[in-house]
Write a protein that holds these residues in place. Structure first.
Motif, mmCIF file in Angstrom:
data_model
loop_
_atom_site.group_PDB
_atom_site.id
_atom_site.type_symbol
_atom_site.label_atom_id
_atom_site.label_comp_id
_atom_site.label_asym_id
_atom_site.label_seq_id
_atom_site.Cartn_x
_atom_site.Cartn_y
_atom_site.Cartn_z
ATOM 1 N N ASP A 157 0.817 -1.214 0.000
ATOM 2 C CA ASP A 157 0.000 0.000 0.000
ATOM 3 C C ASP A 157 0.849 1.261 0.000
ATOM 4 O OD1 ASP A 157 -2.291 -1.499 0.061
ATOM 5 O OD2 ASP A 157 -2.622 -1.304 2.224
ATOM 6 N N TYR A 188 -6.068 8.975 -1.960
ATOM 7 C CA TYR A 188 -6.189 10.056 -0.983
ATOM 8 C C TYR A 188 -6.628 11.349 -1.666
ATOM 9 C CZ TYR A 188 -3.484 7.067 2.209
ATOM 10 O OH TYR A 188 -3.043 6.029 2.999
ATOM 11 N N GLY A 235 -5.032 14.958 1.812
ATOM 12 C CA GLY A 235 -4.194 13.848 2.256
ATOM 13 C C GLY A 235 -2.839 13.868 1.575
ATOM 14 N N ASN A 265 0.350 0.919 5.531
ATOM 15 C CA ASN A 265 -0.626 1.968 5.267
ATOM 16 C C ASN A 265 -0.788 2.854 6.502
ATOM 17 O OD1 ASN A 265 -2.669 0.728 7.019
ATOM 18 N ND2 ASN A 265 -2.869 -0.804 5.408
ATOM 19 N N ASN A 269 -3.278 3.311 8.674
ATOM 20 C CA ASN A 269 -4.319 3.014 9.653
ATOM 21 C C ASN A 269 -3.873 3.175 11.103
ATOM 22 O OD1 ASN A 269 -6.227 2.494 7.715
ATOM 23 N ND2 ASN A 269 -5.825 0.305 7.637
ATOM 24 N N SER A 277 -7.731 13.164 10.462
ATOM 25 C CA SER A 277 -7.894 11.817 9.906
ATOM 26 C C SER A 277 -8.775 11.836 8.662
ATOM 27 C CB SER A 277 -8.484 10.871 10.960
ATOM 28 O OG SER A 277 -9.870 11.108 11.161
ATOM 29 N N LYS A 287 -8.183 10.041 5.058
ATOM 30 C CA LYS A 287 -9.142 8.997 4.688
ATOM 31 C C LYS A 287 -10.433 9.230 5.473
ATOM 32 C CE LYS A 287 -7.847 4.684 4.416
ATOM 33 N NZ LYS A 287 -7.238 3.356 4.750
ATOM 34 N N THR A 337 -12.349 7.201 6.878
ATOM 35 C CA THR A 337 -12.690 6.028 7.682
ATOM 36 C C THR A 337 -13.415 6.389 8.974
ATOM 37 O OG1 THR A 337 -10.713 4.938 6.807
ATOM 38 C CG2 THR A 337 -11.767 3.914 8.713
ATOM 39 N N LEU A 342 -14.544 5.142 -5.883
ATOM 40 C CA LEU A 342 -14.771 4.795 -4.483
ATOM 41 C C LEU A 342 -16.231 4.450 -4.205
ATOM 42 C CD1 LEU A 342 -12.572 7.523 -2.713
ATOM 43 C CD2 LEU A 342 -12.091 5.073 -2.900
ATOM 44 N N TYR A 354 -9.578 -2.563 8.455
ATOM 45 C CA TYR A 354 -10.342 -1.452 9.027
ATOM 46 C C TYR A 354 -10.742 -1.754 10.475
ATOM 47 C CZ TYR A 354 -11.121 0.292 4.207
ATOM 48 O OH TYR A 354 -10.962 0.761 2.937
#
Length: 437
Positions: free
Chosen positions: A46, A77, A81, A149, A151, A180, A184, A186, A235, A312
């Motif tokens: 990644d 991104y 990002g 990545n 995360n 954040s 992303k 998330t 996406l 995730y």
């Protein structure tokens, strides 16, 4: 005297035995994941597209040039990002990747510490090595480091947000979440947690930070507009590979669209009822509410939209930690069967039973997320129905036996023992006050 100083300390209580046993396993697992597995890497990388995009951005060349018809990792991104992560390309690739692994490791370790503090545990508690071992033995932390990545940094942002939200420092909580989201989306659903608690100032920085960073990045990017014209439509699509969301596995196994939609609608209903019951009856129990509500919300966000990937699940660590709370919805074996499905690093591919092994491997995450949502719905729903039958809804829906169970002390307070416990011996205190360990 010298030998006496070097002699390993002998455990005198069961808690010390467990700590002495777990700390070596935890520390060695961390070292293995960071210096062996992460440095070795994997066929899935990644970090390469992130590094390449950062390099192009610094040299004022187009960034969004990925071929979305391939199954290789893509750069997805937003311009904000890209702006934040661009410094990684200042140095050569291998050293940059190693430093990014170190950054993620540091972020995960800091998140581990904040998670302990959130539930009023210290580094001397049994929870410290147990949680550290569980985190670094999981698939989500392992593959975050191996695939390299971002995360781990997102997990740190989540823990910072939860701490600041509970302390009513809304603008700072929104800033942590906004950083954040700038990389992303998330954690974007966590804005709903602030909304249902009436902490509207969170939205000022939670949305303001990514908007401001995008405005700054726009003139510096050669093709910022392509993120909205090319990347965002991609996406929004569902894919049938590396996708543990309902639509991803449904597409892989060829389920009809009406059945896929029906499953998603039913699960959305389960989530909606669960969230309403949590808000209606638990919002005054702040730690339980914030961590459980956000956990259900994020699990649904991974399962129901177009894309959900196994790693995730790192964002669910605060939810899983609620098992230490007296009214946790996770104190049952079906919940931990579900958690095994999306947290374990085990592989279920079988040389002998290939079809069965492949199905177990591909479906365990989807079923794990789904089962967890169903378990929480059943636990909270059963509590509600029991309280309604007994005519005590105005007093909450916790079972009657919980009223005599010990409650964990507030995060900022010093644990106090009541008069009855003062008269008990040490073993009785150990049994009745597990949260004080």
């Amino acid at each position: 005297m010298l030998f006496r100083q070097l002699e390993p300390r002998t455990a005198r209580t069961s808690a010390e035995v467990i700590k002495f046993a777990l700390w070596p396993f935890a520390v060695m697992t961390v070292l293995n994941r960071v210096f062996i597995k992460a440095i070795n890497g994997f066929v899935t990388d990644d970090y390469r597209p992130v590094y390449n995009a950062s390099f192009e951005f610094l040299n004022r060349r187009p960034v969004y040039t990925a071929d979305f018809s391939s199954v290789d990792p893509h750069y997805l991104y937003p311009p904000s990002g890209t702006l934040l992560i661009a410094p990684v390309a200042v140095i050569e690739y291998e050293l940059s990747r190693w430093l990014f692994i170190a950054l993620n490791t540091a972020a995960i370790l800091l998140a581990w510490y904040l998670l302990l503090k959130l539930f009023n545990f210290g580094l001397n508690s049994v929870a410290a090595p147990a949680l550290l071992l569980a985190m670094f033995a999981s698939e989500t932390v392992t593959n975050t480091l191996v695939f390299t990545n971002v995360n781990g940094c997102l997990l740190l942002a989540e823990l910072a947000f939860l701490h600041l939200l509970l302390k009513r420092r809304d603008l700072w909580a929104g800033a942590a979440l906004g950083l954040s989201i700038a990389v992303k989306p998330t954690l974007a659903p966590l804005l709903l947690v602030a909304a249902v608690r009436g902490q509207w100032k969170v939205f000022i920085t939670g949305l303001g930070v990514p908007v401001a960073l995008n405005i700054i990045a726009w003139p510096l990017s050669k093709d910022a507009g392509k993120f909205f014209t090319d990347v965002m439509p991609y996406l929004m699509e569902s894919r049938d590979y590396f996708n543990s969301a309902i639509v991803g596995n449904a597409a892989y196994y060829g389920l009809p669209e009406w059945l896929t939609l029906l499953v998603r609608v039913l699960m959305a209903g389960v989530v909606a009822v669960t969230l309403w019951l949590l808000w209606r009856y638990y919002r005054q129990d702040e730690l339980f509410f914030v961590t459980t509500f956000s956990g259900v919300l994020l699990t649904a966000y991974f399962l129901l939209p177009s894309l959900g990937q196994m790693y995730y699940s790192m964002m669910l660590f605060p939810f899983l930690m609620t098992v230490v709370l007296r009214n946790s919805v996770l104190r049952n074996w079906p919940a931990w069967l579900a958690i095994f499905g999306f947290m374990t690093y085990d592989k279920w591919l079988s040389d002998r039973w290939q079809d069965i092994g492949r199905n177990l491997e591909y479906l365990r995450v989807t079923f794990g997320w789904g089962l967890l949502l169903i378990v929480v719905f059943c636990v909270v729903g059963d509590r509600y129905l029991a309280a309604r039958r007994q005519g005590r809804l105005q007093y909450g829906i916790d079972p009657i036996w919980m009223t005599s169970a010990p409650k964990p002390e507030p995060v900022a307070s010093v644990p106090q023992l009541d008069d009855e416990l003062i008269d008990d011996d040490a073993s009785a205190i150990d049994d009745r006050q597990p949260a004080l360990k």
